[in-house]
Structures are given as structure tokens and as C-alpha cells.
Design a protein around this motif. Sequence first.
Motif, PDB file in Angstrom:
ATOM      1  N   MET A   1       0.841  -1.190   0.000  1.00  0.00           N
ATOM      2  CA  MET A   1       0.000   0.000   0.000  1.00  0.00           C
ATOM      3  C   MET A   1       0.882   1.248   0.000  1.00  0.00           C
ATOM      4  O   MET A   1       1.807   1.355   0.803  1.00  0.00           O
ATOM      5  N   VAL A   2       0.605   2.173  -0.907  1.00  0.00           N
ATOM      6  CA  VAL A   2       1.406   3.391  -1.026  1.00  0.00           C
ATOM      7  C   VAL A   2       1.189   4.281   0.196  1.00  0.00           C
ATOM      8  O   VAL A   2       0.066   4.449   0.667  1.00  0.00           O
ATOM      9  N   LYS A   3       2.294   4.843   0.689  1.00  0.00           N
ATOM     10  CA  LYS A   3       2.216   5.733   1.835  1.00  0.00           C
ATOM     11  C   LYS A   3       2.528   7.172   1.419  1.00  0.00           C
ATOM     12  O   LYS A   3       3.331   7.407   0.511  1.00  0.00           O
TER      13      LYS A   3
ATOM     14  N   GLU B   1      -0.410   5.239   5.357  1.00  0.00           N
ATOM     15  CA  GLU B   1      -1.043   4.683   4.156  1.00  0.00           C
ATOM     16  C   GLU B   1      -2.123   5.641   3.662  1.00  0.00           C
ATOM     17  O   GLU B   1      -2.919   6.169   4.454  1.00  0.00           O
TER      18      GLU B   1
ATOM     19  N   PRO C   1      -5.030   5.355   1.961  1.00  0.00           N
ATOM     20  CA  PRO C   1      -6.452   5.136   2.263  1.00  0.00           C
ATOM     21  C   PRO C   1      -6.829   5.495   3.701  1.00  0.00           C
ATOM     22  O   PRO C   1      -7.970   5.881   3.968  1.00  0.00           O
TER      23      PRO C   1
ATOM     24  N   GLY D   1       0.065   8.881  -5.003  1.00  0.00           N
ATOM     25  CA  GLY D   1      -0.535   7.560  -4.871  1.00  0.00           C
ATOM     26  C   GLY D   1      -0.967   6.904  -6.165  1.00  0.00           C
ATOM     27  O   GLY D   1      -1.500   5.786  -6.145  1.00  0.00           O
TER      28      GLY D   1
ATOM     29  N   GLU E   1       1.430   2.754  -8.039  1.00  0.00           N
ATOM     30  CA  GLU E   1       1.371   1.752  -6.979  1.00  0.00           C
ATOM     31  C   GLU E   1       2.680   1.001  -6.783  1.00  0.00           C
ATOM     32  O   GLU E   1       2.811   0.212  -5.849  1.00  0.00           O
TER      33      GLU E   1
ATOM     34  N   GLU F   1       6.592   2.707  -2.837  1.00  0.00           N
ATOM     35  CA  GLU F   1       6.205   2.371  -1.469  1.00  0.00           C
ATOM     36  C   GLU F   1       5.864   3.621  -0.655  1.00  0.00           C
ATOM     37  O   GLU F   1       4.852   3.665   0.050  1.00  0.00           O
TER      38      GLU F   1
ATOM     39  N   THR G   1      -6.615   5.355  11.636  1.00  0.00           N
ATOM     40  CA  THR G   1      -6.274   3.939  11.480  1.00  0.00           C
ATOM     41  C   THR G   1      -7.353   3.058  12.100  1.00  0.00           C
ATOM     42  O   THR G   1      -7.781   2.059  11.504  1.00  0.00           O
TER      43      THR G   1
ATOM     44  N   LYS H   1     -10.605   3.329   9.772  1.00  0.00           N
ATOM     45  CA  LYS H   1     -10.388   3.402   8.329  1.00  0.00           C
ATOM     46  C   LYS H   1     -11.520   2.783   7.514  1.00  0.00           C
ATOM     47  O   LYS H   1     -11.763   3.189   6.370  1.00  0.00           O
ATOM     48  N   ASP H   2     -12.228   1.812   8.096  1.00  0.00           N
ATOM     49  CA  ASP H   2     -13.294   1.131   7.357  1.00  0.00           C
ATOM     50  C   ASP H   2     -14.691   1.652   7.709  1.00  0.00           C
ATOM     51  O   ASP H   2     -15.695   1.129   7.220  1.00  0.00           O
TER      52      ASP H   2
END
Length: 227
Positions: free
Chosen positions: A1-3, A17, A19, A37, A40, A43, A67, A70-71
Motif C-alpha cells: 500500500m502506497v504511503k 497509508e 487510504p 498515490g 502503486e 512504497e 487507522t 479506516k473502514d
Amino acid sequence: MVKCQLQCQSGKVFQVEIPIIQKSVIIKNMIEDLGIGKDETIEVEEEIIPLPNLSEACMAKMIEWCTNHKDDPIPPSLAEGEEDLAMFNDEISEQDQEFLKMEDSTLFDLILAANYLDIKGLLDLTTTHVAHLIVEARTPEAIRKRFNIKNDLTPEDLKKIEKEAQTWLDSDSDDEGKSGDKKDSKPGPSGAESGEPRPGTSREEPMSPGGPGEEEEILMGAVGGHD
């Protein structure tokens, strides 16, 4: 996952991250505008997003909340007036109760950061927590003690506040009495005999003492100002 990289007030850089940090509408828009971002295979993006208004402690707590949630779906928008009611009625989860164990200075910085960065869920949580603390304190003296607020009101100020509060309470009682009289009264003759205005004329209603917002001024005055 891109940070992506976020830089706080002290110059320290946090890698997060993408997202996760997109819980902030402002940071999400900045990431999109900068084109961060999209690749992909990278990093960590080299571009650093400066957030000079956030201390290290505040940045760390903000990232921690993002964090943990996040969902989570985006909180629904409430109608005007419902937000204040929800603030006192909302229950706080055990996870968030643990998260809220911080210094008051960090808490209030976090409220400002959540508002500035447009993180609605975090703003709702922190303001709800403060509302609960105020309710638990109950009295102006206890509120001042809980939040370390200096009482800078003079005896003259206190007398003025008490007088204004009594005026408002008396006005409220008078309004309730008039409302009860109207309900108990029987229909009488119409026209001039009943005191009703003739067609084309109007009768002015008596104005109650105080204007909009006076209750808030009274409550704020009773607590006293900050240092």
C-alpha cells in the motif's frame, strides 16, 4: 500500500497509508491535486504534505483515530439542531474511550485539527466527549475546576447575571401562564366585543425580555472566561 508523508509543526515526518489518511477530506483533496498515490509501484511518495498547525502529539492521535476507523462509513449529516442533541446522547465505544485518554491540551488541539482537516467522525467523537465531561461536572464551579478555567467574574458581574437569569425565568413563567389561560378560556363574542382587531388592522404581541442567544450568554458568563 502506497504511503504519503505528513510533516507536523516540529518538522517530524509521519508516513501513513493513503487510504487511512483520506478520512480527512482536506488531505484527500491535497493528495488528489498533487497526484500522489497513482503509481502503486512506489512504497513511499517523496512529496511531503506540511501540516504546520499540528503538534507531534496531535498528529499521532489523528493518525491513530484514522487507522482505527479506516473502514467506517461516512457519518450521516444531521438536520440543524439535531447535532447538539446527538452530542449529548451519543454513546462512546470502549475503543474510543481508550483513545480519548489524553491531556486536555491535546484533546482541544485534536478538536481544532479535526475541524480544520474536515474529519467529521473525529470531530463528532471529541466534541461529544467534551459535552459528556461538562454534563458530568454539572455546576459552573465544577466545570471551571475540570477544565482549569479561571473565574474572572466580579461580584458585580455575578449580580448582573443572576438578575438577567431571573428576568428570563420570570418571562418564561409568564408565557406559560398566558398559554394556560388561553386553553381554559371559552369562546366569546366576535368582533369589537371580543377585542379582536378589525379587518385590515393588527395587534402587536408583547415582546419578552431578552433576545436570541441570551441564554447562551448567561451560561457562558456563569462559567467565566479562560486564562
